[in-house]
Design a protein around this motif. Structure first.
Motif, short mmCIF file in Angstrom:
data_model
loop_
_atom_site.label_atom_id
_atom_site.label_comp_id
_atom_site.label_asym_id
_atom_site.label_seq_id
_atom_site.Cartn_x
_atom_site.Cartn_y
_atom_site.Cartn_z
N VAL A 12 0.83 -1.21 0.00
CA VAL A 12 0.00 0.00 0.00
C VAL A 12 0.87 1.26 0.00
N GLU A 13 1.89 1.27 0.86
CA GLU A 13 2.65 2.52 1.04
C GLU A 13 3.72 2.73 -0.03
N LYS A 14 4.33 1.63 -0.52
CA LYS A 14 5.41 1.83 -1.51
C LYS A 14 4.95 1.60 -2.95
N LEU A 15 4.00 0.66 -3.14
CA LEU A 15 3.66 0.30 -4.53
C LEU A 15 2.32 0.84 -5.00
N GLY A 16 1.59 1.50 -4.10
CA GLY A 16 0.34 2.12 -4.53
C GLY A 16 -0.84 1.18 -4.69
N PHE A 17 -0.79 -0.02 -4.06
CA PHE A 17 -1.99 -0.88 -4.07
C PHE A 17 -3.09 -0.15 -3.27
N SER A 18 -4.34 -0.40 -3.62
CA SER A 18 -5.44 0.26 -2.90
C SER A 18 -5.56 -0.29 -1.49
N ALA A 19 -5.35 -1.60 -1.35
CA ALA A 19 -5.47 -2.26 -0.04
C ALA A 19 -4.71 -3.57 -0.10
N ALA A 20 -4.44 -4.14 1.07
CA ALA A 20 -3.75 -5.44 1.10
C ALA A 20 -4.33 -6.27 2.23
N VAL A 21 -4.37 -7.59 2.00
CA VAL A 21 -4.95 -8.53 2.95
C VAL A 21 -3.88 -9.53 3.38
N ASN A 22 -3.72 -9.69 4.69
CA ASN A 22 -2.76 -10.65 5.22
C ASN A 22 -3.48 -11.98 5.42
N TYR A 23 -3.25 -12.94 4.50
CA TYR A 23 -4.04 -14.18 4.55
C TYR A 23 -3.71 -15.04 5.76
N ARG A 24 -2.56 -14.79 6.39
CA ARG A 24 -2.21 -15.59 7.57
C ARG A 24 -2.97 -15.13 8.82
N GLU A 25 -3.37 -13.86 8.83
CA GLU A 25 -3.97 -13.28 10.03
C GLU A 25 -5.44 -12.87 9.85
N GLU A 26 -5.84 -12.61 8.62
CA GLU A 26 -7.17 -12.03 8.42
C GLU A 26 -8.11 -13.00 7.71
N ASN A 27 -9.40 -12.72 7.83
CA ASN A 27 -10.40 -13.50 7.11
C ASN A 27 -10.44 -12.96 5.67
N VAL A 28 -9.90 -13.74 4.74
CA VAL A 28 -9.71 -13.25 3.36
C VAL A 28 -11.06 -12.89 2.73
N SER A 29 -12.04 -13.74 2.96
CA SER A 29 -13.35 -13.51 2.34
C SER A 29 -13.97 -12.18 2.81
N GLU A 30 -13.95 -11.97 4.13
CA GLU A 30 -14.55 -10.74 4.67
C GLU A 30 -13.77 -9.50 4.23
N ARG A 31 -12.45 -9.61 4.29
CA ARG A 31 -11.64 -8.44 3.92
C ARG A 31 -11.79 -8.11 2.43
N LEU A 32 -11.91 -9.15 1.60
CA LEU A 32 -12.09 -8.87 0.16
C LEU A 32 -13.42 -8.17 -0.09
N LYS A 33 -14.44 -8.60 0.64
CA LYS A 33 -15.75 -7.94 0.46
C LYS A 33 -15.66 -6.46 0.81
N GLN A 34 -14.89 -6.16 1.88
CA GLN A 34 -14.72 -4.74 2.27
C GLN A 34 -13.91 -3.99 1.22
N CYS A 35 -12.83 -4.61 0.76
CA CYS A 35 -11.88 -3.89 -0.13
C CYS A 35 -12.37 -3.83 -1.57
N CYS A 36 -13.24 -4.77 -1.95
CA CYS A 36 -13.72 -4.81 -3.34
C CYS A 36 -15.25 -4.74 -3.33
N PRO A 37 -15.82 -3.59 -2.96
CA PRO A 37 -17.29 -3.50 -2.82
C PRO A 37 -18.02 -3.75 -4.14
N ASN A 38 -17.34 -3.54 -5.26
CA ASN A 38 -18.00 -3.79 -6.56
C ASN A 38 -17.67 -5.16 -7.15
N GLY A 39 -17.11 -6.04 -6.33
CA GLY A 39 -16.73 -7.37 -6.83
C GLY A 39 -15.37 -7.32 -7.52
#
Ligand code: NDP
Length: 343
Positions: free
Chosen positions: A193-220
């Motif tokens: 996010v800070e160096k490469l300009g991604f909109s958001a990033a999800v840590n699959y080892r610590e976070e619920n990937v499905s829920e975080r993707l829904k938050q980060c990609c509201p339009n699918g």
């Protein structure tokens, strides 16, 4: 003259994680006398890449990959400096690079090394990453299989690695308004996010990937650059919009298992692909080598202009090749994993 090389000492087996002890460093003698057409090269940098895991098996499972023979030098991407030359196409002082560089500190070879010109002021290790095979993989993967249109949402797995980190940036440059990376640590998420300009990033080892993707990609999700396969990819594909595209770049989560490539999808994921008309085509960078020169030129321009940022993890010493390879397979790298062999 004494040089060092790294040989494959044992195979991890098709089911099993590689360990540094699978590799062995040994001394060998190299003649300093060159025959007509030969070049003496000192290795500067070597690359370790996921496809090498297949080369550790007796049967690589891919017709374009030869297994590494036991007791022989391993090889892969490398960059080196010509020390002396009896070959008309290269001269002393040239920097040369090849996909099949033996894991040796020095080598004498015929004209098999590919000689790419370096723009002035560049460090040659970029040739193994952003302006080399991983960069081409990202560029051609997105362009040939991504079908990106303006305003779309792209998700990249393995996003903080050599290919993923460039693929997300190409997606953004090609018009995606949202680019979300999935990777294995907080430090990696921060870098995306800070160096490469991604909109958001999800840590699959610590976070619920499905829920975080829904938050980060509201339009699918419209485009998915898949480096990892397995559960992560099933989750991403379940959130894709109709007529989306999956760039099937790699499936690293399955490489220590005895499964075919690409591994079969679950019935549920297959149904999702069919129902939503998702295109998921296998992608192989080697199929686009006729465009490699133009691709390298474009990548070098993007990196030079600062439009694409480069991350690298560099370790020193040929004795660390095996450890660096195993570390990269477990996620120890941010950006391209490179081993510096000499100054
Ligand atoms: P990376 O620099 O991305 O290094 C590998 C990364 O994979 C690790 O850093 C780790 O990051 C991640 N990883 C390892 N195990 C898992 C797992 N079980 N689940 C999720 N992530 C995992 O390597 P490359 O960029 O060189 O390669 C990325 C992918 O692209 C590979 O699948 C490779 O085979 C493929 N590839 C395909 C090419 C083609 O022509 N199709 C050409 C080149 C590469 P983390 O900390 O995030 O887990």
């Amino acid at each position: 003259m004494k040089v060092q090389r790294v040989v494959l000492a044992s195979r991890p087996g098709k089911n099993g994680a590689p360990v540094p002890e699978n590799f062995h460093v040994e001394d060998m003698t190299l003649s300093s006398e060159l025959k007509e057409g030969e070049v003496l090269v000192r290795t500067l940098y070597l690359s370790v890449d996921p496809y090498m895991r297949c080369r550790m098996n007796e049967d690589t499972g891919a017709e374009y990959l030869r297994p590494w023979p036991l007791g022989d030098s391993a090889d892969g991407g490398g960059v080196g400096l010509v020390q002396s030359s009896r070959c008309s196409s290269v001269s002393e002082g040239d920097v040369v690079t090849s996909f099949n560089w033996p894991w040796q500190t020095q080598l004498s070879c015929r004209e098999t090394l590919q000689n790419w010109t370096l723009a002035s002021g560049w460090t040659s290790l970029v040739l193994l990453g952003a302006v080399g095979m991983p960069g081409l993989t990202s560029l051609f993967g997105v362009r040939e299989k991504g079908h990106v249109t303006k305003g779309q949402t792209m998700v990249v797995s393995g996003a903080a690695g050599a290919c993923g980190s460039i693929a997300g940036q190409i997606g953004r440059l090609d018009g995606c308004s949202t680019v979300v990376g999935i990777c294995g640590s907080e430090e990696k998420c921060k870098a995306l996010v800070e160096k490469l300009g991604f909109s958001a990033a999800v840590n699959y080892r610590e976070e619920n990937v499905s829920e975080r993707l829904k938050q980060c990609c509201p339009n699918g999700v419209d485009v998915y650059f898949d480096n990892v396969g397995g559960d992560i990819s099933d989750t991403v594909m379940s959130q894709m919009n109709k007529n989306g595209h999956v760039i099937l770049c790699g499936q690293i989560s399955q490489y220590n298992k005895d499964v075919p490539y690409p591994p079969p999808l679950s019935e549920r994921t297959q149904e999702i692909l069919t129902k939503n008309n998702l295109k998921r085509e296998r992608f192989l960078v080697l199929s686009y080598m006729d465009k490699a020169d133009a691709g390298i030129l474009e990548l070098s321009r993007l990196v030079k202009d600062g439009q694409v940022k480069v991350l690298e993890t560099v370790v020193n010493g040929i004795e660390n090749m095996g450890a660096a390879f195993c570390s990269m397979m477990r996620g120890g790298n941010i950006g391209k994993q490179i081993i510096k062999i000499s100054d």
